[in-house]
Design an enzyme around this catalytic site. Structure first.
Site, PDB file in Angstrom:
ATOM      1  N   ASP A  28       0.836  -1.197   0.000  1.00  0.00           N
ATOM      2  CA  ASP A  28       0.000   0.000   0.000  1.00  0.00           C
ATOM      3  C   ASP A  28       0.875   1.252   0.000  1.00  0.00           C
ATOM      4  O   ASP A  28       2.102   1.189   0.090  1.00  0.00           O
ATOM      5  CB  ASP A  28      -1.015  -0.026   1.143  1.00  0.00           C
ATOM      6  N   MET A  29       0.239   2.385  -0.107  1.00  0.00           N
ATOM      7  CA  MET A  29       0.971   3.630  -0.356  1.00  0.00           C
ATOM      8  C   MET A  29       2.008   3.934   0.718  1.00  0.00           C
ATOM      9  O   MET A  29       3.115   4.391   0.427  1.00  0.00           O
ATOM     10  CB  MET A  29      -0.008   4.797  -0.501  1.00  0.00           C
TER      11      MET A  29
END
Length: 211
Positions: A74-75
């Site tokens: 994820d980011m």
């Protein structure tokens, strides 16, 4: 082929000699390739983002072939991301049944005991979703006056935000998450945004891997 149109993708051909697509000679598929990339935090594991946030396309070298991520980070998660040009290799590495463990270092706010972590080895259910089994160990206890602990998680399947949800169930808040290993590959001292290609012989071994 030989002037005869092919009307079904199920057609078997001995080779690509004389085969054209839209009038151009068909090219043999590229050999499977695999790269190890150190994804920095703040980058999406995708080629483009409608909101204009940084993506892999913004941080990868421009001279690479078209590559697909093996799994996702994820980011805000950083660390080892595998990239390949081959769909079969991607599926082989991602499939939990093939036993390629993902290893993460986790820094989290809160207190946890070894007994708490042992619960994860049996698997737990959170909001109707079953997680585990997960191998988790406490690497460093919070020092007197310190708020964070460091842990290591090893798991075969990475559901969406799995480690963050598991930590939340133990009363921990993750504030840094780093993937440091995937199967036989380790992040090691590869710097952020660094990328290296896996030797072709190792790629062939992965394709022949049997759990």
């Amino acid at each position: 082929m030989g002037g005869t149109p092919i009307t079904t993708p199920a057609t078997r051909l001995p080779d690509l000699a004389g085969v054209t697509v839209d009038g151009r000679p068909a090219r043999a598929p590229e050999p499977p390739r695999l790269f190890l990339f150190h994804k920095p935090p703040g980058v999406l594991t995708t080629a483009r983002d409608p909101a204009g946030r940084p993506t892999l396309a913004d941080v990868l070298p421009a001279d690479l072939p078209r590559l697909m991520p093996v799994g996702r980070l994820d980011m805000t998660t950083e660390g080892l991301l595998l990239l390949t040009n081959d769909g079969a290799l991607k599926r082989r590495l991602e499939l939990p049944a093939n036993g390629f463990l993902r290893t993460y270092r986790v820094r989290a706010l809160g207190r946890v005991s070894p007994a708490d972590l042992e619960r994860l080895a049996e698997g737990i259910e959170i909001d109707g979703v079953r997680y585990g089994p997960v191998e988790a160990s406490l690497d460093r206890r919070a020092r007197a006056g310190a708020a964070n602990v460091w842990l290591t998680f090893r798991l075969a399947e990475g559901k969406n935000r799995e480690i963050r949800r598991l930590c939340a169930a133990l009363g921990l808040v993750v504030n840094r998450l780093i993937r440091v290993g995937f199967g036989p590959f380790a992040l090691g001292d590869l710097p952020p945004r660094g990328i290296v290609e896996v030797p072709a012989a190792e790629v062939r071994r992965l394709l022949a891997h049997r759990p």
